[in-house]
Write a protein that holds these residues in place. Structure first.
Motif, short mmCIF file in Angstrom:
data_model
loop_
_atom_site.label_atom_id
_atom_site.label_comp_id
_atom_site.label_asym_id
_atom_site.label_seq_id
_atom_site.Cartn_x
_atom_site.Cartn_y
_atom_site.Cartn_z
N TYR A 62 0.82 -1.08 0.04
CA TYR A 62 0.09 0.00 -0.14
C TYR A 62 0.88 0.80 0.10
O TYR A 62 1.83 1.13 -0.16
CB TYR A 62 -1.07 0.13 1.15
CG TYR A 62 -0.35 -0.49 2.56
CD1 TYR A 62 0.48 0.33 3.04
CD2 TYR A 62 -0.56 -2.21 2.98
CE1 TYR A 62 0.87 0.10 4.30
CE2 TYR A 62 0.02 -2.52 3.91
CZ TYR A 62 0.70 -1.82 4.91
OH TYR A 62 1.16 -2.26 5.83
N LYS A 111 -4.39 2.85 -0.66
CA LYS A 111 -4.14 2.00 -1.18
C LYS A 111 -2.76 2.28 -2.22
O LYS A 111 -2.45 1.49 -3.18
CB LYS A 111 -5.07 0.60 -1.70
CG LYS A 111 -4.68 -0.66 -2.35
CD LYS A 111 -3.66 -1.74 -1.67
CE LYS A 111 -3.71 -2.99 -2.55
NZ LYS A 111 -2.20 -3.32 -2.53
N ALA A 112 -3.90 2.49 -3.03
CA ALA A 112 -4.23 2.86 -4.70
C ALA A 112 -4.66 4.44 -4.88
O ALA A 112 -5.52 4.78 -4.40
CB ALA A 112 -4.38 2.26 -5.94
N GLN A 114 -6.02 7.13 -8.56
CA GLN A 114 -5.72 7.39 -9.77
C GLN A 114 -5.85 9.14 -10.53
O GLN A 114 -6.85 9.78 -9.48
CB GLN A 114 -6.33 6.72 -10.54
CG GLN A 114 -7.34 6.38 -11.95
CD GLN A 114 -7.76 5.69 -12.85
OE1 GLN A 114 -9.03 6.56 -13.06
NE2 GLN A 114 -7.20 5.16 -13.01
N SER A 130 -2.22 6.62 -13.86
CA SER A 130 -2.76 5.90 -11.98
C SER A 130 -1.31 6.12 -10.92
O SER A 130 -0.44 5.08 -11.37
CB SER A 130 -3.03 4.15 -11.81
OG SER A 130 -3.98 3.59 -13.04
N ASP A 132 -0.72 3.21 -8.45
CA ASP A 132 -0.89 1.66 -8.30
C ASP A 132 -0.28 0.81 -6.99
O ASP A 132 1.80 1.66 -7.61
CB ASP A 132 -1.27 1.46 -9.16
CG ASP A 132 -0.18 0.56 -9.92
OD1 ASP A 132 0.81 0.77 -9.78
OD2 ASP A 132 -0.81 0.13 -10.88
N THR A 133 -0.16 0.19 -6.22
CA THR A 133 0.34 -0.73 -5.57
C THR A 133 0.30 -2.23 -6.07
O THR A 133 -1.09 -2.37 -6.92
CB THR A 133 0.33 -0.42 -4.15
OG1 THR A 133 -0.77 -1.31 -3.85
CG2 THR A 133 1.02 0.76 -4.27
N TYR A 137 -6.04 -3.80 -9.08
CA TYR A 137 -6.15 -3.16 -11.19
C TYR A 137 -5.98 -1.67 -11.33
O TYR A 137 -7.42 -1.61 -10.63
CB TYR A 137 -6.62 -4.11 -11.74
CG TYR A 137 -6.73 -3.82 -13.22
CD1 TYR A 137 -8.00 -2.69 -13.77
CD2 TYR A 137 -6.10 -3.63 -14.32
CE1 TYR A 137 -7.71 -2.02 -15.53
CE2 TYR A 137 -6.51 -3.59 -15.80
CZ TYR A 137 -7.05 -2.36 -15.59
OH TYR A 137 -7.37 -2.65 -17.22
N THR A 138 -4.92 -0.81 -11.84
CA THR A 138 -5.51 0.24 -11.72
C THR A 138 -5.26 0.76 -13.01
O THR A 138 -5.08 1.63 -13.51
CB THR A 138 -4.58 1.22 -10.62
OG1 THR A 138 -3.33 0.61 -11.10
CG2 THR A 138 -5.87 0.96 -9.39
N LEU A 144 -11.25 3.79 -9.81
CA LEU A 144 -11.10 3.15 -8.82
C LEU A 144 -12.06 2.98 -7.82
O LEU A 144 -12.56 2.64 -7.11
CB LEU A 144 -10.02 4.07 -8.05
CG LEU A 144 -7.89 3.65 -8.27
CD1 LEU A 144 -7.47 4.80 -7.81
CD2 LEU A 144 -7.92 2.42 -9.05
#
Length: 185
Positions: A62, A111-112, A114, A130, A132-133, A137-138, A144
């Motif tokens: 994260y 977590k992520a 966009q 994005s 992301d981690t 899926y991003t 998101l």
């Protein structure tokens, strides 16, 4: 003639009204941070008239550390360490909206992200990028806020400029919000 003494200097008033512009911070407002309740408050402002054009992070599973990218320059961040990642708008674009996804666990760490990028002074979207981690899926064609099973939200400054990030962080980013200011004319 009346005078005003400042720092030992005598300045003639000459009947003129002295005006000062309010500091930019006086015109700022914060969005409500999205995320968990842990961590300590952080406030990360872009310098001067700069605006957010991206986000830099240190990540693991994260987001552990977050920092604004202001007019293409990465600023100091808040939180812990990890692998460096970033998401930036194309040259000549600024961040207008951020979708955020949180962990499903009770602490709801970030977590992520966009980022939705626009041409300055417009709502014309130029890109969606994005940060992301692993494990979520991003890609560029999913919002998101629509990832099943993950708490999420969307932040924007209501047609004003995003000039920084704020929220709460400890070893990880617990919550993320925006710092907003009226657009410069």
């Amino acid at each position: 003639m009346r005078t005003l003494s400042m720092l030992g200097l005598a300045l003639p008033m000459l009947g003129l009204v002295l005006a000062s512009t309010a500091p930019a911070q006086a015109q700022e407002w914060f969005t409500d941070p999205i995320g968990g309740k842990g961590g300590q408050q952080y406030v990360l402002r872009c310098p001067g008239a700069a605006v957010v054009t991206g986000v830099s992070a240190m990540t693991g599973a994260y987001i552990n550390n977050v920092a604004p990218i202001c007019d293409g320059r990465t600023m100091p961040g808040a939180g812990g360490g990890g692998d460096r990642r970033s998401a930036s708008c194309p040259a000549g674009s600024i961040v207008d909206t951020i979708d955020i996804i949180l962990l499903r666990s009770p602490n709801h760490l970030v977590k992520a992200l966009q980022l939705f990028c626009v041409a300055p002074g417009t709502r014309l979207q130029t890109a969606r990028v994005s940060l992301d981690t692993p494990g979520v899926y991003t890609g560029p064609y999913i919002s998101l806020s629509r990832v099943p099973g993950y708490p999420s939200g969307t932040m924007d400054c209501a047609n004003q400029s995003i000039v920084g990030l704020q929220g709460r962080a400890g070893d990880s980013v617990d919550a993320l919000g925006l710092i907003c200011r009226p657009r410069a004319h």
